[in-house]
Design an enzyme around this catalytic site. Structure first.
Site, PDB file in Angstrom:
ATOM      1  CB  CYS A   1      -0.954  -0.016   1.197  1.00  0.00           C
ATOM      2  SG  CYS A   1      -0.132   0.184   2.792  1.00  0.00           S
ATOM      3  NE  ARG A   2       0.531   8.496   1.190  1.00  0.00           N
ATOM      4  CZ  ARG A   2       0.889   8.964   2.380  1.00  0.00           C
ATOM      5  NH1 ARG A   2       0.640   8.256   3.471  1.00  0.00           N
ATOM      6  NH2 ARG A   2       1.495  10.112   2.492  1.00  0.00           N
TER       7      ARG A   2
END
Length: 99
Positions: A63-64
């Site tokens: 993810c981020r």
């Protein structure tokens, strides 16, 4: 065991066999991604059946920042997935180190 940025890059460069899942939202993936299947975290429960065949294989989630993918990893492990690895630092760390 989770995975570091460099190890994932090496696996991708070597075309190793593993399942890569991006759990970010659409707009985040559009900005930058390193491939894999896109299943936003919120829709993971709805799509988990599609991943059943990979229960015993290596799965890398990203993810981020590593937070949502950590949640995805925990959820998948609860459902019996055996080898789920979270990308430590996510795309923020990837861009910082590998730009």
């Amino acid at each position: 065991m989770d995975i570091q940025i460099e190890e994932l890059k090496d696996k991708l460069d070597a075309n190793e066999e593993f399942v890569l899942i991006d759990v970010r939202e659409d707009h985040e993936r559009a900005e930058f991604n390193v491939g894999g299947t896109h299943i936003p975290l919120g829709s993971l429960p709805l799509n988990i059946e599609d991943l059943e065949e990979y229960k015993d294989q290596e799965i890398v989630v990203y993810c981020r920042s590593g937070n949502r993918s950590g949640q995805a990893k925990a959820y998948m492990e609860q459902l019996g997935f055996k080898n789920v690895r979270n990308l430590i630092g996510g795309m923020l760390e990837w861009n910082r180190r590998l730009g």
